[in-house]
Design an enzyme around this catalytic site. Structure first.
Site, mmCIF file in Angstrom:
data_model
loop_
_atom_site.group_PDB
_atom_site.id
_atom_site.type_symbol
_atom_site.label_atom_id
_atom_site.label_comp_id
_atom_site.label_asym_id
_atom_site.label_seq_id
_atom_site.Cartn_x
_atom_site.Cartn_y
_atom_site.Cartn_z
ATOM 1 N N TYR A 13 0.847 -1.195 0.000
ATOM 2 C CA TYR A 13 0.000 0.000 0.000
ATOM 3 C C TYR A 13 0.878 1.238 0.000
ATOM 4 O O TYR A 13 1.663 1.465 0.925
ATOM 5 C CB TYR A 13 -0.914 -0.010 1.221
ATOM 6 C CG TYR A 13 -2.097 0.911 1.087
ATOM 7 C CD1 TYR A 13 -3.285 0.468 0.537
ATOM 8 C CD2 TYR A 13 -2.018 2.228 1.516
ATOM 9 C CE1 TYR A 13 -4.377 1.311 0.412
ATOM 10 C CE2 TYR A 13 -3.109 3.082 1.397
ATOM 11 C CZ TYR A 13 -4.291 2.616 0.845
ATOM 12 O OH TYR A 13 -5.373 3.445 0.723
ATOM 13 N N TYR A 39 -5.629 5.611 -7.456
ATOM 14 C CA TYR A 39 -5.978 5.388 -6.052
ATOM 15 C C TYR A 39 -7.391 4.851 -5.949
ATOM 16 O O TYR A 39 -8.355 5.598 -5.844
ATOM 17 C CB TYR A 39 -5.832 6.701 -5.279
ATOM 18 C CG TYR A 39 -6.041 6.549 -3.789
ATOM 19 C CD1 TYR A 39 -5.105 5.877 -3.011
ATOM 20 C CD2 TYR A 39 -7.156 7.060 -3.159
ATOM 21 C CE1 TYR A 39 -5.279 5.731 -1.645
ATOM 22 C CE2 TYR A 39 -7.351 6.922 -1.793
ATOM 23 C CZ TYR A 39 -6.402 6.256 -1.046
ATOM 24 O OH TYR A 39 -6.578 6.107 0.308
#
Lengths: 390, 389, 142
Positions: free
Chosen positions: B293, B343
């Site tokens: 991440y 994103y």
């Protein structure tokens, strides 16, 4: 791979605060108090809790609860959606987590200042455009924006199709109040009502009268659940989870599923019932008592039919003559229910179902091998069947 | 009762929309598109799906998704909290539901108009007196409003304690962009950056520069999980779920866990790593590639350390010299990551993890990929999975 | 002629803290000019931000003790973007470690944002940032 979670887990601790119109403290504090009570009741250490679950609408994050308890770590946490439909989903989540080995002991909780606090309203708008907002936008412009009116919409049609009358609703309201009158923790403890009171009370949204509707409340309740094996070493008789399920059905809306062919039954309740009975191998005949979600009287009828206690359209006759009372076929909501104990969005149904299994309800039914507990109406919903340890 | 979910379930379908700065359509539509695509990719029909799980942050209810794509019944619904910490929790939910017999096939999804709609860089909003709102109230009045600020606070201290410099951050930013420049679905397809570009970029929040931060995008991503047994009959190489874990640790806040003794490691990542390795019986040496991440470059360092690829405080040295590149020890974020693909809250990373197992990444490493780590957001209750062949 | 009302364009303001049961007393003390730290009445553990239960002993009983206001910058950021109305940029925000041991997030003012350093001694300065909001800010101590 397990094909059913039957008897894998048991509820071993329950806790709650007082229920009131004004708690005078934060929702987090109310949460911590009922959580502490549940952990103490379970006879475990705070550090034994390695999972937590609550409703997506709850205002107290699990990390805030962790901090209160001094928890070092959590291996499992989740939120279940749709408010009142989620109560038994808390058990569903916990059972899945424990029986898949994700964690050992889960704490479920829900606390709200539902009367005194700044509650998010179902019809609330503001913030980013969500499907939820868009959904309410179809109803708000018409002033059709509160739960009583949505439930009344279903009820009106039910009465029309099946010839049900207010007598059935009065029966439910009076039975629940009778139970609450004996329950010191109920908001309506020692405040009985008569049939005349019921029929003289004003309409809120026709055909629902004042006494058909629950009252908003402040309070909290929590439970602890762990493996059945572990439960054997703990102080209370375990309430073993025989079946627990969630359900959302075709064309499901939140409180406004008005576009289906029929609105006099709710297929999500059928789906939940089917799963509970399949998992447990039980049927309606095996259920000795029930805690049915009763924010409004009429929704009890829908559930009695979906869970197979009577045929479709017959519940309004089934309930007459004391069926839901202590000496009836199906003692129901022995705590007074959402109607007369307190509207805690069903979480107090979990604690009462456990008490019935333990034999400690203030209105203890004579037979308590299996208890059904259900969740809210008109939303994706959930239910569970609890049984005695074998 | 299961003692571990290892290899009980597999990810059999993935689906994504395009990633853009303005999708021009509703988030519900994005969700429906990526969910349908994932179901189709799995070789299944909507009525085969009986569970849906998503983010508490998602504006699209699962019942709307079900109605829109034609899933008739749902036997499991859940929402995972804490934004970027949630994505791999969705996998855990699906695995729990399938491996306990609650469901047969579960879809996880995330759809967001993250650029054209509500943007996270606009800061957090107030509302009723929730613990969440109270928590933000300690930071908002001072202008500490955005994820970049919160991550920068951890980063400043990390650099101070371990002597890390922005060279390590530059290495990560440039490597991710390199991958993205070859990924047609990436927002930065065909647009590589140089080290000079990195250093010449303006500060967003010191010590974070422009290229340390992901860009906000519109898009959707979804996946399908079913039992390992059922997966055998489906079209794609299954990505077996070797482990799936969540973790929240002591004195946990959401992005502002500044009150712990040490803020240069994140114990929630340690906890998640421990469980992932315990469930799978694997260790960092067994992981051939990773989807880490990377909403911001420095959080990659925290994770590399917690997942045991190097020691605490050494991540900034370990990444240098192409470690995370196509031929390095740990090819990481081969899609370009959140930094350079887009994103979609980590669900796009999950899709790339599955592609690595299938061997279909646009930047497929030459070496054999047996096991891939996929993680979730930093400095909040978080989650991770290991998937394998 | 229809009556017309005009309101002056209001100056953009800082976002407001969310004040509730668990932190009202703390903010009341700030409005009286005093930085405080919440202290468990049972075991004496200090905690900030204020919360309803002690994580050490689970007591619900707490009091607020005055803080010296002295501390050091434990970490900080200088924010350039995005520019939010109501704030001046570049904007320094710090985690300040108070000498009592608890930490607090606030702005560092009275110094160029670029000159803030980790370890720098700072002292609290409680200031009205607009007509209705008072905040504890921190200034260099020396």
């Amino acid at each position: 791979m397990p094909t059913s979670i039957k008897d894998e887990c048991a509820i071993v601790g329950i806790g709650q605060t007082e229920f009131s119109k004004f708690s005078g403290r934060s929702e987090l504090q109310v949460t911590l108090e009922c959580v502490e009570a549940a952990i103490a009741d379970a006879g475990i250490e705070r550090s034994d809790i390695d999972g937590m679950v609550t409703l997506s609408i709850d205002g107290s994050d699990e990390i805030a609860v962790m901090r209160g308890l001094g928890s070092q770590e959590l291996k499992f946490f989740s939120r279940v959606p749709h408010g009142i439909g989620g109560a038994m989903s808390l058990v569903h989540q916990a059972v899945m987590a424990i029986s898949s080995g994700m964690c050992k002991t889960v704490l479920g909780y829900r606390a709200l200042n539902g009367c005194s606090g700044n509650q998010p309203k179902a019809s609330a708008v503001g913030g980013p455009l969500s499907t939820d907002q868009v959904h309410w936008g179809w109803y708000n412009p018409y002033g059709f924006s509160d739960p009583t009116s949505w439930v009344a919409m279903f009820t009106q049609r039910y009465m029309h199709e099946y010839g049900a009358t207010a007598e059935s609703l009065a029966e439910i309201a009076l039975t629940m109040r009778k139970h609450a009158v004996n329950n010191p923790n109920a908001m309506f403890y020692d405040k009985p009502i008569t049939s005349e009171d019921y029929f003289n009370s004003p309409f809120i949204a026709e055909p629902l009268r004042f006494y058909d509707c629950c009252m908003e409340a402040d309070g909290g309740a929590a439970f602890v659940i762990t493996s059945t094996e572990r439960a054997k070493d703990l102080p209370h008789a375990p309430a073993v989870v025989r079946g627990v399920a969630q359900g959302a059905a075709a064309d499901q809306e939140v409180m406004t599923s008005f576009y289906r062919d029929s609105i006099t039954h709710l297929p999500e309740y059928d789906l939940v019932a089917k799963q509970c009975y399949e998992q447990s191998g039980l049927s309606a005949d095996d259920i000795d008592a029930a805690v049915l979600y009763d924010a409004f009287t009429s929704i009890v009828l829908y559930q009695l039919e979906s869970f197979g206690f009577c045929k479709r359209g017959e519940a309004h006759d089934f309930v007459k003559g004391g069926t839901l009372g202590l000496d009836g076929r199906l003692p129901c909501n022995t705590n007074g229910g959402q109607l007369s104990e307190a509207h805690l969005q069903g979480i107090n149904g979990i604690t009462e179902a456990v008490r019935i299994i333990r034999g400690t309800s203030v209105n203890q039914p004579k037979k308590n091998d299996h208890v059904l507990a259900t969740s809210g109406f008109g939303v994706p919903s959930s239910a569970m069947i609890l049984g005695q340890s074998r | 009762m299961l003692t571990s979910i290892k290899d009980e379930c597999a990810i059999v379908g993935i689906g994504m929309t395009e990633i853009s700065k303005n999708s021009g359509r509703s988030e519900l539509q994005l969700a429906a598109e990526c969910v349908s695509a994932a179901i189709k990719d799995a070789g299944l029909k909507p009525h085969d799906i009986d569970g849906l799980t998503g983010f508490t942050l998602d504006h699209v209810d699962e019942i709307e998704v079900a109605r829109t794509v034609g899933i008739p019944e749902l036997k499991m619904m859940s929402r995972m909290p804490h934004g970027g910490g949630a994505p791999m929790s969705l996998v855990q939910q699906a695995v729990m539901a399938v491996s306990t017999g609650m469901c047969k096939a579960v879809v996880g999804y995330r759809a967001m108009n993250g650029r054209s709609g509500a943007r996270y860089s606009e800061g957090v909003a107030d509302g009723p007196e929730t613990t969440d709102a109270i928590s933000w109230g300690w930071y908002m009045p001072y202008g500490l409003l955005t994820p970049a600020c919160w991550v920068a606070m951890h980063t400043q201290r990390y650099m101070h304690e371990y002597g890390a410099t922005d060279e390590a951050l530059a290495e990560i930013a440039v490597a991710q962009r390199d991958f993205a420049s070859r990924n047609p679905n990436a927002l930065f397809y065909g647009r590589p950056i140089t080290m000079d570009d990195y250093y010449n970029a303006p500060y967003i929040v010191e010590p974070l520069k422009l290229y340390d931060c992901c860009i906000e995008t519109d898009g959707g991503a979804a996946f399908v999980i079913t039992s390992a047994e059922r997966a055998k009959d489906l079209p794609h190489t299954p990505a077996m779920v070797r482990s799936a874990a969540q973790g929240a640790a002591f004195d946990q806040e959401v992005m502002t866990s500044f009150y712990r003794d040490c803020i240069t490691t994140l114990p929630e990542y340690d906890l998640v790593a421990k469980q992932c390795y315990e469930q799978s019986g694997l260790g960092p040496d067994d992981l051939d590639a990773a989807i880490i991440y990377d909403a911001f470059t420095p959080i990659v360092l925290f994770q590399l350390e917690s997942f045991g690829f190097c020691k605490h405080g050494e991540g900034h040295e370990w990444v240098k010299g192409g470690t995370l590149g196509p031929d390095g020890r740990l090819p990481t974020n081969t899609h370009g990551g959140l930094l350079s693909e887009g994103y979609i809250h980590g669900i796009n990373g999950l899709a790339e993890g599955v592609r690595l197992i299938r061997g279909t990444s646009v930047n497929q490493p030459k070496k054999n990929i047996e096991n891939v780590l996929v993680t979730s957001g930093a400095s909040m209750p978080t989650s991770a999975i290991i998937i394998g062949k | 002629m229809s009556a017309k009302t005009e309101t002056a364009p209001s100056a953009p303001q800082r976002m407001r803290p969310v004040v509730g049961h668990d932190n009202r007393e703390w903010w009341d003390h700030i409005n009286e000019g005093q930085l405080t730290i919440q202290k468990c009445k049972e075991c004496g553990t200090l905690r900030h931000p204020p919360r309803p239960m002690c994580w050490k002993c689970q007591s619900l009983e707490a009091e607020h003790m005055p803080a010296s206001g002295k501390g050091i910058v434990y970490s900080f950021v200088v924010i350039h973007k995005p520019v939010i109305p109501g704030y001046e940029y570049p904007l320094a925000v710090a985690v300040v470690e108070l000498e009592e041991g608890t930490r607090i997030v606030s702005n560092v003012v009275g110094i160029e944002a670029g000159d803030v350093k980790i370890g720098m001694p700072v002292k609290v300065s409680i200031e009205a940032v607009d007509e209705t909001l008072t905040l504890p800010l921190f200034r260099p101590a020396s």
